[in-house]
Design a protein around this motif. Structure first.
Motif, PDB file in Angstrom:
ATOM      1  N   ASP A 219       0.815  -1.216   0.000  1.00 30.00           N
ATOM      2  CA  ASP A 219       0.000   0.000   0.000  1.00 30.00           C
ATOM      3  C   ASP A 219       0.849   1.267   0.000  1.00 30.00           C
ATOM      4  O   ASP A 219       0.448   2.291  -0.550  1.00 30.00           O
ATOM      5  N   SER A 220       2.020   1.199   0.644  1.00 29.64           N
ATOM      6  CA  SER A 220       2.873   2.381   0.721  1.00 29.64           C
ATOM      7  C   SER A 220       3.931   2.419  -0.380  1.00 29.64           C
ATOM      8  O   SER A 220       4.737   3.342  -0.431  1.00 29.64           O
ATOM      9  N   GLY A 221       3.921   1.401  -1.255  1.00 31.97           N
ATOM     10  CA  GLY A 221       4.901   1.359  -2.344  1.00 31.97           C
ATOM     11  C   GLY A 221       6.314   1.051  -1.878  1.00 31.97           C
ATOM     12  O   GLY A 221       7.281   1.399  -2.550  1.00 31.97           O
ATOM     13  N   ARG A 222       6.441   0.389  -0.724  1.00 33.51           N
ATOM     14  CA  ARG A 222       7.770   0.120  -0.167  1.00 33.51           C
ATOM     15  C   ARG A 222       8.138  -1.364  -0.221  1.00 33.51           C
ATOM     16  O   ARG A 222       9.031  -1.801   0.490  1.00 33.51           O
ATOM     17  N   LEU A 223       7.451  -2.139  -1.044  1.00 35.73           N
ATOM     18  CA  LEU A 223       7.776  -3.563  -1.151  1.00 35.73           C
ATOM     19  C   LEU A 223       9.093  -3.725  -1.899  1.00 35.73           C
ATOM     20  O   LEU A 223       9.201  -3.385  -3.080  1.00 35.73           O
ATOM     21  N   GLU A 224      10.097  -4.219  -1.218  1.00 34.00           N
ATOM     22  CA  GLU A 224      11.431  -4.343  -1.806  1.00 34.00           C
ATOM     23  C   GLU A 224      11.575  -5.675  -2.533  1.00 34.00           C
ATOM     24  O   GLU A 224      11.089  -6.706  -2.070  1.00 34.00           O
ATOM     25  N   VAL A 225      12.225  -5.630  -3.669  1.00 29.98           N
ATOM     26  CA  VAL A 225      12.487  -6.830  -4.463  1.00 29.98           C
ATOM     27  C   VAL A 225      13.994  -7.020  -4.553  1.00 29.98           C
ATOM     28  O   VAL A 225      14.690  -6.170  -5.096  1.00 29.98           O
ATOM     29  N   ARG A 226      14.485  -8.108  -3.997  1.00 27.52           N
ATOM     30  CA  ARG A 226      15.925  -8.431  -4.033  1.00 27.52           C
ATOM     31  C   ARG A 226      16.153  -9.476  -5.122  1.00 27.52           C
ATOM     32  O   ARG A 226      15.932 -10.663  -4.909  1.00 27.52           O
ATOM     33  N   ARG A 227      16.570  -9.016  -6.273  1.00 25.05           N
ATOM     34  CA  ARG A 227      16.654  -9.891  -7.444  1.00 25.05           C
ATOM     35  C   ARG A 227      17.880 -10.801  -7.403  1.00 25.05           C
ATOM     36  O   ARG A 227      18.989 -10.360  -7.108  1.00 25.05           O
ATOM     37  N   GLN A 228      17.616 -12.060  -7.724  1.00 20.77           N
ATOM     38  CA  GLN A 228      18.645 -13.084  -7.870  1.00 20.77           C
ATOM     39  C   GLN A 228      18.228 -13.989  -9.022  1.00 20.77           C
ATOM     40  O   GLN A 228      17.055 -13.997  -9.418  1.00 20.77           O
ATOM     41  N   PRO A 229      19.158 -14.771  -9.560  1.00 20.34           N
ATOM     42  CA  PRO A 229      18.749 -15.747 -10.585  1.00 20.34           C
ATOM     43  C   PRO A 229      17.765 -16.753  -9.986  1.00 20.34           C
ATOM     44  O   PRO A 229      18.000 -17.284  -8.899  1.00 20.34           O
ATOM     45  N   VAL A 230      16.661 -17.003 -10.664  1.00 22.20           N
ATOM     46  CA  VAL A 230      15.627 -17.913 -10.175  1.00 22.20           C
ATOM     47  C   VAL A 230      15.333 -18.964 -11.241  1.00 22.20           C
ATOM     48  O   VAL A 230      15.077 -18.623 -12.401  1.00 22.20           O
ATOM     49  N   ASP A 231      15.370 -20.230 -10.831  1.00 20.68           N
ATOM     50  CA  ASP A 231      14.950 -21.333 -11.696  1.00 20.68           C
ATOM     51  C   ASP A 231      13.481 -21.586 -11.401  1.00 20.68           C
ATOM     52  O   ASP A 231      13.138 -22.288 -10.452  1.00 20.68           O
ATOM     53  N   ILE A 232      12.605 -20.987 -12.185  1.00 19.61           N
ATOM     54  CA  ILE A 232      11.179 -21.041 -11.895  1.00 19.61           C
ATOM     55  C   ILE A 232      10.633 -22.456 -12.008  1.00 19.61           C
ATOM     56  O   ILE A 232       9.745 -22.870 -11.241  1.00 19.61           O
ATOM     57  N   GLY A 233      11.154 -23.237 -12.954  1.00 20.03           N
ATOM     58  CA  GLY A 233      10.705 -24.625 -13.084  1.00 20.03           C
ATOM     59  C   GLY A 233      11.022 -25.441 -11.853  1.00 20.03           C
ATOM     60  O   GLY A 233      10.182 -26.211 -11.365  1.00 20.03           O
ATOM     61  N   ALA A 234      12.244 -25.294 -11.325  1.00 20.52           N
ATOM     62  CA  ALA A 234      12.628 -26.014 -10.114  1.00 20.52           C
ATOM     63  C   ALA A 234      11.807 -25.556  -8.919  1.00 20.52           C
ATOM     64  O   ALA A 234      11.437 -26.357  -8.055  1.00 20.52           O
ATOM     65  N   ALA A 235      11.497 -24.255  -8.871  1.00 21.39           N
ATOM     66  CA  ALA A 235      10.688 -23.735  -7.768  1.00 21.39           C
ATOM     67  C   ALA A 235       9.293 -24.353  -7.775  1.00 21.39           C
ATOM     68  O   ALA A 235       8.757 -24.743  -6.720  1.00 21.39           O
ATOM     69  N   VAL A 236       8.687 -24.474  -8.953  1.00 18.49           N
ATOM     70  CA  VAL A 236       7.373 -25.121  -9.052  1.00 18.49           C
ATOM     71  C   VAL A 236       7.468 -26.568  -8.589  1.00 18.49           C
ATOM     72  O   VAL A 236       6.606 -27.059  -7.843  1.00 18.49           O
ATOM     73  N   GLY A 237       8.535 -27.253  -8.999  1.00 18.17           N
ATOM     74  CA  GLY A 237       8.714 -28.649  -8.591  1.00 18.17           C
ATOM     75  C   GLY A 237       8.795 -28.816  -7.081  1.00 18.17           C
ATOM     76  O   GLY A 237       8.225 -29.760  -6.517  1.00 18.17           O
ATOM     77  N   ARG A 238       9.489 -27.907  -6.411  1.00 17.17           N
ATOM     78  CA  ARG A 238       9.598 -27.987  -4.947  1.00 17.17           C
ATOM     79  C   ARG A 238       8.239 -27.840  -4.277  1.00 17.17           C
ATOM     80  O   ARG A 238       7.920 -28.540  -3.312  1.00 17.17           O
ATOM     81  N   HIS A 239       7.431 -26.936  -4.798  1.00 17.11           N
ATOM     82  CA  HIS A 239       6.109 -26.736  -4.197  1.00 17.11           C
ATOM     83  C   HIS A 239       5.208 -27.950  -4.417  1.00 17.11           C
ATOM     84  O   HIS A 239       4.447 -28.332  -3.520  1.00 17.11           O
ATOM     85  N   ILE A 240       5.311 -28.568  -5.582  1.00 19.80           N
ATOM     86  CA  ILE A 240       4.529 -29.782  -5.836  1.00 19.80           C
ATOM     87  C   ILE A 240       4.959 -30.890  -4.886  1.00 19.80           C
ATOM     88  O   ILE A 240       4.130 -31.602  -4.310  1.00 19.80           O
ATOM     89  N   GLN A 241       6.258 -31.061  -4.707  1.00 19.39           N
ATOM     90  CA  GLN A 241       6.759 -32.094  -3.786  1.00 19.39           C
ATOM     91  C   GLN A 241       6.254 -31.857  -2.365  1.00 19.39           C
ATOM     92  O   GLN A 241       5.924 -32.799  -1.642  1.00 19.39           O
ATOM     93  N   ALA A 242       6.176 -30.589  -1.956  1.00 17.97           N
ATOM     94  CA  ALA A 242       5.679 -30.277  -0.614  1.00 17.97           C
ATOM     95  C   ALA A 242       4.211 -30.677  -0.476  1.00 17.97           C
ATOM     96  O   ALA A 242       3.799 -31.205   0.564  1.00 17.97           O
ATOM     97  N   HIS A 243       3.407 -30.428  -1.506  1.00 18.97           N
ATOM     98  CA  HIS A 243       1.998 -30.825  -1.450  1.00 18.97           C
ATOM     99  C   HIS A 243       1.859 -32.350  -1.415  1.00 18.97           C
ATOM    100  O   HIS A 243       1.005 -32.887  -0.692  1.00 18.97           O
ATOM    101  N   VAL A 244       2.678 -33.045  -2.186  1.00 17.88           N
ATOM    102  CA  VAL A 244       2.631 -34.514  -2.182  1.00 17.88           C
ATOM    103  C   VAL A 244       3.048 -35.046  -0.816  1.00 17.88           C
ATOM    104  O   VAL A 244       2.433 -35.974  -0.269  1.00 17.88           O
ATOM    105  N   ALA A 245       4.083 -34.445  -0.227  1.00 17.32           N
ATOM    106  CA  ALA A 245       4.537 -34.888   1.096  1.00 17.32           C
ATOM    107  C   ALA A 245       3.480 -34.661   2.165  1.00 17.32           C
ATOM    108  O   ALA A 245       3.427 -35.387   3.174  1.00 17.32           O
TER     109      ALA A 245
END
Length: 384
Positions: A219-245
């Motif tokens: 709301d105040s426009g102060r949301l900070e984004v700390r950019r790093q290289p992200v493997d989006i496919g691997a990130a999706v896979g981790r979340h799926i594994q968590a749901h299966v677990a």
């Protein structure tokens, strides 16, 4: 600001009351800027040095329900018989024409029109010299509806937080008090179960506090984004594994990743937050297979990969058409299965903080479909 006024014949020193609202003929009018008073979003009322109304724009008519023809030429205090919230007459309290000669106006405050209609009023006194007599009184009127909506939103937020905090804190208090009072009477398995419940409730409170902090930053426009290289496919896979677990069937999820994906620079924690929310919504509120498509997002102008898009679809009942435009607002809930209704609002804020976009629609098999697109977001030194 004035209208062309003239002295009444045979009555030197008195002003003839104008027959029309302020217009473009005055050298110090808004017309010099190409703006007519009726173009202003707020109510504008101007009184001359004798206290008679010489300008009453369309917004003032709408807010006060007083026709301009009835307002023009009448005393200001009769056109706007304002009272404060304690029932005192505002013009008698402020006395713009006879008060302190150094006063320049009145700050905005809530006042009441006849019928207890609330308006936001501020005033400016225009003097011919720093301590000279008042030449014009300029009054700004604003409807309180926007502020009321904000206040209602804040009240809803407080009520939601209180409700969401009450349940886990009651549970934590109950289990800890029981353990402290009757520790020896419980078996190790019973103690473990109670402590696991306390831990889960503490995590729930922590998540709620994190959501509130995110909302404040968005709301105040102060949301900070700390950019790093992200493997989006691997990130999706981790979340799926968590749901299966946690007990979901592995065949409920279908992941389709189109390679090669462009390099993506984003805040990994916040992208995890987006994926977690969208997948949890699909699992909790949707039905059937949850499909996640990850693919490059092509730029029509540049004809090259401009970023990455992620689409999360389910096969449930979907979102009603009339609710589509409210999905990303605060407190929207797609069902009666609990939740604060803040998750998708935060998701939208995170995606937009990355310079991306998010949309909602109907999936091919009728369920809900969320699609967010993130630009590459590479640091400048990598693109130079």
């Amino acid at each position: 600001m004035s209208v062309g006024t003239s002295r009444a014949p045979g009555a030197p020193g008195t002003l003839r009351r104008p027959a029309a609202r302020c217009g473009p003929g005055d050298p110090d009018a808004l017309a010099d800027l190409g703006v007519h008073p009726d173009d202003l979003p707020d109510g504008l009322v101007v009184a001359d040095e004798s206290g008679h109304v010489i300008c009453f724009n369309a917004a003032a008519v709408r807010i006060t329900a007083v026709p301009a023809a009835e307002a023009l030429g009448r005393p200001l205090e009769r056109v706007l018989p304002l009272e404060d919230l304690e029932g005192r007459r505002w013009w008698q309290l402020t006395d713009p024409y006879g008060g302190l000669a150094t006063r320049r106006g009145q700050p905005e405050r809530n006042l009441l029109l006849p019928g207890a209609r609330e308006v936001l009023v501020s005033a400016r006194y225009v003097r011919s010299a720093p301590t000279g007599p008042v030449r014009r009184v300029i009054v700004s009127l604003r409807d309180t509806e926007a502020r009321r909506r904000t206040e209602r939103s804040h009240a809803e937020l407080i009520a939601t937080v209180a409700h969401e905090l009450r349940s886990p804190l009651t549970s934590v208090k109950g289990f800890t008090a029981t353990l402290l009072a009757k520790w020896e009477r419980f078996t190790d398995d019973q103690k473990k179960l109670m402590l696991e419940t306390v831990d889960a409730d503490a995590n729930r409170v922590t998540r709620l506090i994190a959501e509130l902090l995110d909302i404040s930053r968005i709301d105040s426009g102060r949301l900070e984004v700390r950019r790093q290289p992200v493997d989006i496919g691997a990130a999706v896979g981790r979340h799926i594994q968590a749901h299966v677990a946690s007990g979901q069937a592995a065949d409920r999820f279908l992941i389709r990743v189109e390679h090669p994906l462009p390099d993506l620079w984003a805040d990994p924690d916040k992208i995890d937050q987006v994926l977690s929310n969208l997948l949890e919504n699909a699992v909790r509120h949707g039905e059937g297979t949850v499909t996640i498509d990850v693919m490059p997002s092509a730029s029509p102008r540049e004809r090259e990969d401009a970023g990455t898009s992620v689409t999360v679809s389910d096969e449930g009942p979907g979102i009603p058409e009339e609710s589509m435009n409210r999905v990303f607002t605060r407190f929207w809930r797609g069902s009666k299965r609990g939740g604060t209704g803040l998750g998708l609002y935060i998701v939208k804020g995170i995606v937009e903080a990355h310079g991306g976009t998010i949309t909602v629609g109907r999936a091919p098999r009728g369920g809900a479909q969320f699609r967010f697109t993130l630009p590459v977001g590479a640091p400048a030194y990598l693109t130079a």
